[in-house]
Design an enzyme around this catalytic site. Structure first.
Site, PDB file in Angstrom:
ATOM      1  N   PHE A  72      -2.024   6.831  -1.432  1.00 27.61           N
ATOM      2  CA  PHE A  72      -3.362   6.929  -2.020  1.00 27.61           C
ATOM      3  C   PHE A  72      -3.642   5.769  -2.959  1.00 27.61           C
ATOM      4  O   PHE A  72      -4.310   5.903  -3.973  1.00 27.61           O
ATOM      5  CB  PHE A  72      -3.564   8.264  -2.745  1.00 27.61           C
ATOM      6  CG  PHE A  72      -2.406   8.731  -3.576  1.00 27.61           C
ATOM      7  CD1 PHE A  72      -1.539   9.686  -3.078  1.00 27.61           C
ATOM      8  CD2 PHE A  72      -2.171   8.227  -4.837  1.00 27.61           C
ATOM      9  CE1 PHE A  72      -0.466  10.139  -3.840  1.00 27.61           C
ATOM     10  CE2 PHE A  72      -1.116   8.677  -5.601  1.00 27.61           C
ATOM     11  CZ  PHE A  72      -0.261   9.638  -5.103  1.00 27.61           C
ATOM     12  N   GLY A  73      -3.151   4.607  -2.625  1.00 23.89           N
ATOM     13  CA  GLY A  73      -3.428   3.441  -3.432  1.00 23.89           C
ATOM     14  C   GLY A  73      -2.814   2.192  -2.843  1.00 23.89           C
ATOM     15  O   GLY A  73      -2.130   2.247  -1.825  1.00 23.89           O
ATOM     16  N   LYS A  74      -3.072   1.071  -3.488  1.00 27.08           N
ATOM     17  CA  LYS A  74      -2.567  -0.209  -3.007  1.00 27.08           C
ATOM     18  C   LYS A  74      -2.053  -1.039  -4.163  1.00 27.08           C
ATOM     19  O   LYS A  74      -2.202  -0.674  -5.329  1.00 27.08           O
ATOM     20  CB  LYS A  74      -3.675  -0.968  -2.255  1.00 27.08           C
ATOM     21  CG  LYS A  74      -4.123  -0.274  -0.963  1.00 27.08           C
ATOM     22  CD  LYS A  74      -5.145  -1.113  -0.216  1.00 27.08           C
ATOM     23  CE  LYS A  74      -5.549  -0.416   1.093  1.00 27.08           C
ATOM     24  NZ  LYS A  74      -6.558  -1.202   1.828  1.00 27.08           N
ATOM     25  N   VAL A  75      -1.444  -2.178  -3.828  1.00 34.58           N
ATOM     26  CA  VAL A  75      -0.937  -3.118  -4.818  1.00 34.58           C
ATOM     27  C   VAL A  75      -1.521  -4.495  -4.534  1.00 34.58           C
ATOM     28  O   VAL A  75      -1.491  -4.961  -3.386  1.00 34.58           O
ATOM     29  CB  VAL A  75       0.604  -3.194  -4.794  1.00 34.58           C
ATOM     30  CG1 VAL A  75       1.109  -4.163  -5.856  1.00 34.58           C
ATOM     31  CG2 VAL A  75       1.214  -1.818  -5.003  1.00 34.58           C
ATOM     32  N   LYS A 122      -1.381  -2.016  -9.481  1.00 34.08           N
ATOM     33  CA  LYS A 122      -1.211  -0.830  -8.635  1.00 34.08           C
ATOM     34  C   LYS A 122      -2.363   0.107  -8.931  1.00 34.08           C
ATOM     35  O   LYS A 122      -2.565   0.504 -10.078  1.00 34.08           O
ATOM     36  CB  LYS A 122       0.132  -0.152  -8.929  1.00 34.08           C
ATOM     37  CG  LYS A 122       0.410   1.045  -8.027  1.00 34.08           C
ATOM     38  CD  LYS A 122       1.844   1.522  -8.155  1.00 34.08           C
ATOM     39  CE  LYS A 122       2.038   2.472  -9.317  1.00 34.08           C
ATOM     40  NZ  LYS A 122       3.374   3.125  -9.276  1.00 34.08           N
ATOM     41  N   ASN A 136      13.248  -0.064  -4.171  1.00 34.25           N
ATOM     42  CA  ASN A 136      12.742   0.000  -5.538  1.00 34.25           C
ATOM     43  C   ASN A 136      13.429  -0.991  -6.469  1.00 34.25           C
ATOM     44  O   ASN A 136      13.398  -0.832  -7.689  1.00 34.25           O
ATOM     45  CB  ASN A 136      12.889   1.424  -6.087  1.00 34.25           C
ATOM     46  CG  ASN A 136      11.947   2.399  -5.402  1.00 34.25           C
ATOM     47  OD1 ASN A 136      10.935   2.001  -4.837  1.00 34.25           O
ATOM     48  ND2 ASN A 136      12.283   3.677  -5.446  1.00 34.25           N
ATOM     49  N   LYS A 166       0.838  -1.193   0.000  1.00 38.06           N
ATOM     50  CA  LYS A 166       0.000   0.000   0.000  1.00 38.06           C
ATOM     51  C   LYS A 166       0.872   1.241   0.000  1.00 38.06           C
ATOM     52  O   LYS A 166       2.050   1.210   0.365  1.00 38.06           O
ATOM     53  CB  LYS A 166      -0.930   0.021   1.209  1.00 38.06           C
ATOM     54  CG  LYS A 166      -0.241   0.294   2.535  1.00 38.06           C
ATOM     55  CD  LYS A 166      -1.247   0.521   3.638  1.00 38.06           C
ATOM     56  CE  LYS A 166      -0.546   0.914   4.943  1.00 38.06           C
ATOM     57  NZ  LYS A 166      -1.507   1.255   6.009  1.00 38.06           N
ATOM     58  N   GLY A 167       0.261   2.350  -0.427  1.00 35.90           N
ATOM     59  CA  GLY A 167       0.926   3.643  -0.420  1.00 35.90           C
ATOM     60  C   GLY A 167      -0.021   4.686   0.131  1.00 35.90           C
ATOM     61  O   GLY A 167      -1.027   4.363   0.769  1.00 35.90           O
ATOM     62  N   LYS A 224      17.008   2.826  -5.047  1.00 34.25           N
ATOM     63  CA  LYS A 224      17.309   2.417  -3.678  1.00 34.25           C
ATOM     64  C   LYS A 224      16.837   0.975  -3.517  1.00 34.25           C
ATOM     65  O   LYS A 224      16.081   0.466  -4.360  1.00 34.25           O
ATOM     66  CB  LYS A 224      16.614   3.328  -2.673  1.00 34.25           C
ATOM     67  CG  LYS A 224      15.105   3.417  -2.835  1.00 34.25           C
ATOM     68  CD  LYS A 224      14.504   4.438  -1.877  1.00 34.25           C
ATOM     69  CE  LYS A 224      12.987   4.555  -2.079  1.00 34.25           C
ATOM     70  NZ  LYS A 224      12.392   5.563  -1.160  1.00 34.25           N
ATOM     71  N   ASP A 270      15.288   7.768  -8.197  1.00 35.16           N
ATOM     72  CA  ASP A 270      14.954   7.220  -6.878  1.00 35.16           C
ATOM     73  C   ASP A 270      15.394   5.763  -6.747  1.00 35.16           C
ATOM     74  O   ASP A 270      14.653   4.916  -6.254  1.00 35.16           O
ATOM     75  CB  ASP A 270      13.453   7.345  -6.619  1.00 35.16           C
ATOM     76  CG  ASP A 270      13.119   7.297  -5.126  1.00 35.16           C
ATOM     77  OD1 ASP A 270      14.026   7.538  -4.307  1.00 35.16           O
ATOM     78  OD2 ASP A 270      11.957   7.021  -4.779  1.00 35.16           O
TER      79      ASP A 270
END
Length: 414
Positions: free
Chosen positions: A33-36, A51, A150, A30-31, A147, A145
């Site tokens: 404003f959304g999920k996976v 996503k 990711n 999840k993030g 890292k 980004d």
């Protein structure tokens, strides 16, 4: 009678792709404003990572340009070591990315459990990721980004680059906006001197150092301390460095962590930097001719019997979700949309990799022609973000100081 009225409508697989084409499986991340979720295409039976981004939350966070930019960038990217876009579509509530599924988890997940990784394993990942970076840079794209969070592994252990939320095209003019996760930012970003694709090679060096030694090369208790360390502190090696890394390996790390971009390893123009990397003695065990075809056996294979992600996301989906995801027919009337909603409606266009040729929305890449890559299996990263000192700044101008976990979850969306 009830059976007749409730009979499911037939799915039009020849029409435009939508959520009805997929079977929803487990939630794996999840993030803000959304999920996976893991999904399965009902016709092909292929598994993917879905996503999905809530449009209302996206508007509130002023992230509409980022979502559209990520959608457009992903359409032109097709590489064996990138988590590639396969489908894109939207309904009245969400925008959807359907991506290659990665079953092996992200490198942050594995690093936290292992403490560090063998040099041979890290070398293999670096070869695969450098191939992906060279491809992106040739396309005029910098990731910004890179890292461990990711970098996702497939079920065999191949490394793939994901999360293009703040990736951008670059040209001859240098960028000046601060963007990325602070601990992995190149010094030219923090010093605001202007930067280009060379920042990705610095980030790759930080990742490799962290994976081999279990700690990052530059650290600080505050953002200002970390900025100073990245910009000025000499590169130091752990006391047991010679036990974990060969001299050639250290030379590669030192070359990637060169503060002068013109001297940094991998940064020679016209792809010569990547060729120089391929010729370096440290990469001698890598068979570059067969690397991109994934013929080589990865040195580390994720445990297929265990969930290589945070299983609490699925429990949270079951117990706390007040508006669970399900396929819904679109409303006919779209006349009263806000400017931001209208922008998403018009610019987050549908994409189906089986029917459409990849293209670029960027003027300099209009000649782009798709090259097919095999679909990988796996899921999107379930980790909320990099540990302390993770400053992430989006293209929208949003800036966060400090390392509050709540803030990091909000800003480090994917």
């Amino acid at each position: 009678m009830g059976a007749v009225c409730c009979r499911p409508q037939p799915i039009d697989f020849d029409g435009e792709v939508n959520l009805f084409h997929f079977m929803l499986l487990r939630c794996v991340g999840k993030g803000a404003f959304g999920k996976v979720r893991v999904v399965q295409h009902k016709q092909t039976r292929d598994l993917y990572a879905l996503k999905y981004i809530n449009k209302t939350k996206c508007v509130k966070m002023k992230a509409v340009p980022n979502v559209i930019q990520e959608r457009r960038l992903l359409e032109e990217i097709d590489h064996p070591y990138v988590v590639n876009l396969r489908y894109a579509f939207q309904d009245d509530e969400n925008c959807f990315f359907v991506l290659d599924l990665m079953l092996g988890g992200d490198l942050r997940f594995h690093l936290e459990r292992l403490g560090s990784m063998p040099e041979d394993t890290v070398r293999f990942y670096m070869a695969q990721l450098s191939s992906a970076l060279a491809f992106l840079h040739e396309m005029g794209i910098m990731h910004r980004d890179l890292k461990p969070d990711n970098i996702l592994l497939d079920e065999r252990g191949n490394a793939h680059l994901t999360d293009f939320n703040i990736a951008v095209h670059f040209g001859e003019r240098k960028l000046t906006g601060v963007a990325g996760s602070m601990a992995y930012m190149a010094p030219e970003i923090l010093m605001k001197r202007g930067y280009t694709y060379c920042i990705d090679w610095w980030s790759l060096g930080v990742c490799a150092y962290e994976l081999i030694f279990g700690r990052r090369p530059f650290r600080g208790r505050s953002n200002s301390d970390l900025t100073y360390s990245i910009s000025r502190d000499p590169l130091k090696w752990p006391d047991d460095a010679d036990k974990k890394c060969t001299r050639n390996g250290m030379l590669v790390l030192k070359g990637l962590l060169e503060r002068d971009p013109s001297k940094r390893f991998g940064c020679k123009p016209n792809g010569e930097g990547f060729q120089e990397m391929r010729r370096h003695p440290w990469f001698q065990p890598i068979d570059w001719d067969t690397l991109d075809s994934k013929e080589q056996t990865p040195p580390f294979t994720p445990d297929a019997k265990k969930a290589n992600f945070d299983a609490s996301h699925e429990l949270e989906e079951l117990l706390l979700e007040d508006n669970p995801l399900k396929a819904k027919a679109r409303k006919a009337n779209q006349d009263n949309l806000s400017a931001e909603m209208r922008q998403m409606e018009e610019q987050f266009t549908s994409y189906d990799f089986r029917k459409m040729q990849r293209r670029s929305y960027y003027p300099h890449n209009q000649h782009l022609i798709s090259t097919a890559t095999a679909t990988s299996s796996g899921f999107q990263s379930s980790r909320p973000g990099t540990p302390a000192n993770d400053l992430r700044v989006e293209n929208s101008g949003l800036r966060v100081e400090g390392d509050s976990p709540a803030m990091m979850s909000a800003i480090c969306m994917w």
